[in-house]
Design a protein around this motif. Structure first.
Motif, PDB file in Angstrom:
ATOM      1  N   LYS A   1      -5.412   1.582   7.231  1.00 56.14           N
ATOM      2  CA  LYS A   1      -5.842   2.232   5.995  1.00 56.14           C
ATOM      3  C   LYS A   1      -7.337   2.021   5.814  1.00 56.14           C
ATOM      4  O   LYS A   1      -7.816   0.883   5.896  1.00 56.14           O
ATOM      5  CB  LYS A   1      -5.102   1.690   4.780  1.00 56.14           C
ATOM      6  CG  LYS A   1      -5.587   2.314   3.466  1.00 56.14           C
ATOM      7  CD  LYS A   1      -4.759   1.912   2.282  1.00 56.14           C
ATOM      8  CE  LYS A   1      -5.411   2.372   0.971  1.00 56.14           C
ATOM      9  NZ  LYS A   1      -5.648   3.833   0.936  1.00 56.14           N
TER      10      LYS A   1
ATOM     11  N   SER B   1       4.053  -2.466   3.149  1.00 57.38           N
ATOM     12  CA  SER B   1       2.854  -3.019   3.776  1.00 57.38           C
ATOM     13  C   SER B   1       2.525  -2.261   5.059  1.00 57.38           C
ATOM     14  O   SER B   1       3.363  -1.532   5.614  1.00 57.38           O
ATOM     15  CB  SER B   1       3.068  -4.497   4.108  1.00 57.38           C
ATOM     16  OG  SER B   1       4.021  -4.625   5.162  1.00 57.38           O
TER      17      SER B   1
ATOM     18  N   MET C   1       0.863  -1.178   0.000  1.00 57.22           N
ATOM     19  CA  MET C   1       0.000   0.000   0.000  1.00 57.22           C
ATOM     20  C   MET C   1       0.904   1.233   0.000  1.00 57.22           C
ATOM     21  O   MET C   1       2.075   1.164   0.341  1.00 57.22           O
ATOM     22  CB  MET C   1      -0.932   0.005   1.220  1.00 57.22           C
ATOM     23  CG  MET C   1      -0.282  -0.291   2.557  1.00 57.22           C
ATOM     24  SD  MET C   1       0.682   1.045   3.329  1.00 57.22           S
ATOM     25  CE  MET C   1      -0.613   2.173   3.723  1.00 57.22           C
ATOM     26  N   TYR C   2       0.344   2.345  -0.407  1.00 56.03           N
ATOM     27  CA  TYR C   2       1.095   3.597  -0.361  1.00 56.03           C
ATOM     28  C   TYR C   2       0.879   4.261   1.000  1.00 56.03           C
ATOM     29  O   TYR C   2      -0.258   4.574   1.366  1.00 56.03           O
ATOM     30  CB  TYR C   2       0.625   4.551  -1.455  1.00 56.03           C
ATOM     31  CG  TYR C   2       1.128   4.227  -2.841  1.00 56.03           C
ATOM     32  CD1 TYR C   2       2.481   3.977  -3.076  1.00 56.03           C
ATOM     33  CD2 TYR C   2       0.260   4.206  -3.932  1.00 56.03           C
ATOM     34  CE1 TYR C   2       2.951   3.703  -4.348  1.00 56.03           C
ATOM     35  CE2 TYR C   2       0.730   3.937  -5.214  1.00 56.03           C
ATOM     36  CZ  TYR C   2       2.080   3.683  -5.417  1.00 56.03           C
ATOM     37  OH  TYR C   2       2.532   3.416  -6.683  1.00 56.03           O
TER      38      TYR C   2
ATOM     39  N   ALA D   1       5.785   2.065  -2.052  1.00 55.24           N
ATOM     40  CA  ALA D   1       4.795   1.187  -1.442  1.00 55.24           C
ATOM     41  C   ALA D   1       5.453   0.162  -0.526  1.00 55.24           C
ATOM     42  O   ALA D   1       6.434  -0.479  -0.893  1.00 55.24           O
ATOM     43  CB  ALA D   1       3.991   0.470  -2.520  1.00 55.24           C
TER      44      ALA D   1
END
Length: 315
Positions: A263, A189, A42-43, A187
């Motif tokens: 997130k 995790s 993820m970013y 990116a």
């Protein structure tokens, strides 16, 4: 697939739901909360700024205190923030014309109103990432690197920042993109992000990691701004390092090494602090014993200007 982590209640009616991914780790690394696939890339968005600041210190950046906190900031655009950005640039012999971040208006309501009333237009200076960009430029001057191309992912600065992120997160970057401000975005995790924040917050005094953590927690208004949840959160938790990010990202580390990363799948910001406080409860934080934390534990739902419901966590 994401899991429902927050519900939106309007009166006694469940109106909406927010899906997300959440990880909370105890000091020994055990998982107090594990919701969703926390190992998927993820970013981190702006939640990576404290780690970028760490990389800049390693390159010789001389900032400390409030200006170092500003280098980690998504600031509201208040006068203290704008003056701080100018000061960082001036220390490197640069002006605001050196900034390569996207022109934008202040994100703080009061700051936006004041800027517009003064005739202000969208500007790189008032862009919420300008503190980071000023620090990047100052790092380039210190290291003798080109300042015109500092946003190129192949630039020595960006290579160093990627390596710093990989080291602190304990994993390799899987994808490189471009953030909203124009800087390279790497990116990792949620597990890696939590690991990195736990390491920052628990770092020994005298280390560069501790220098970043101390600056942020001591000067939380520079990291966010007046009334911002990230500023209020660090003010309520001594020694905590917290950073919000776009698209519903949030990360926090505590001095004992415990950490939270999350997130919200739809990118919404309203449920982000609510989910963070719920995760802190699972880490044993006395949320109900602090007025600020209690206020952040739910978010109001309004009807005709009155509170008629709330956003609530599901765990």
């Amino acid at each position: 697939m994401h899991t429902v982590v927050a519900e939106v209640w309007r009166g006694d009616f469940l109106e909406s739901m927010h899906h997300g991914t959440v990880l909370a780790t105890a000091p020994d690394g055990s998982e107090s909360v594990l919701i969703g696939d926390v190992d998927a890339p993820m970013y981190p968005r702006s939640s990576n700024k404290p780690l970028q600041a760490l990389g800049m210190l390693r390159a010789g950046l001389g900032l400390d205190g409030p200006l170092l906190a500003l280098a980690c900031a998504s600031h509201s655009g208040e006068e203290i923030h704008l003056d701080g950005v100018r000061a960082i640039l001036a220390s490197a012999g640069l002006g605001t014309d050196a900034l390569r971040c996207t022109a934008a208006l202040p994100i703080g309501e009061g700051a936006l109103r004041a800027w517009l009333e003064s005739g202000g237009q969208p500007s790189p200076l008032t862009m919420n990432c300008s503190g980071k960009h000023a620090a990047m430029l100052a790092t380039c001057v210190t290291s003798g690197w080109d300042t015109a191309t500092y946003l190129d992912p192949r630039h020595p600065l960006q290579v160093l920042l990627r390596e710093t992120l990989e080291e602190t997160a304990g994993e390799k970057v899987t994808v490189t993109g471009i953030d909203g401000c124009g800087a390279p975005l790497f990116a990792i995790s949620l597990r890696g992000l939590a690991r990195a924040f736990g390491r920052l917050a628990s770092a020994t005094e005298g280390s560069l990691e501790h220098r970043v953590a101390h600056a942020m927690n001591t000067h939380p208004r520079y990291v966010g701004g007046t009334g911002r949840d990230v500023t209020r959160l660090m003010g309520a938790l001594p020694g905590a390092v917290a950073k919000d990010g776009a698209e519903g990202v949030y990360a926090l580390g505590l001095p004992d090494g415990s950490a939270v990363s999350l997130k919200i799948a739809d990118g919404s910001q309203r449920s982000r602090p609510v989910v963070m406080i719920a995760a802190l409860r699972h880490l044993g934080i006395d949320v109900d014993g602090d007025e600020t934390l209690t206020a952040l534990a739910t978010a109001p739902v309004l009807g005709h200007g009155e509170v008629v419901g709330s956003v609530r966590p599901t765990f």
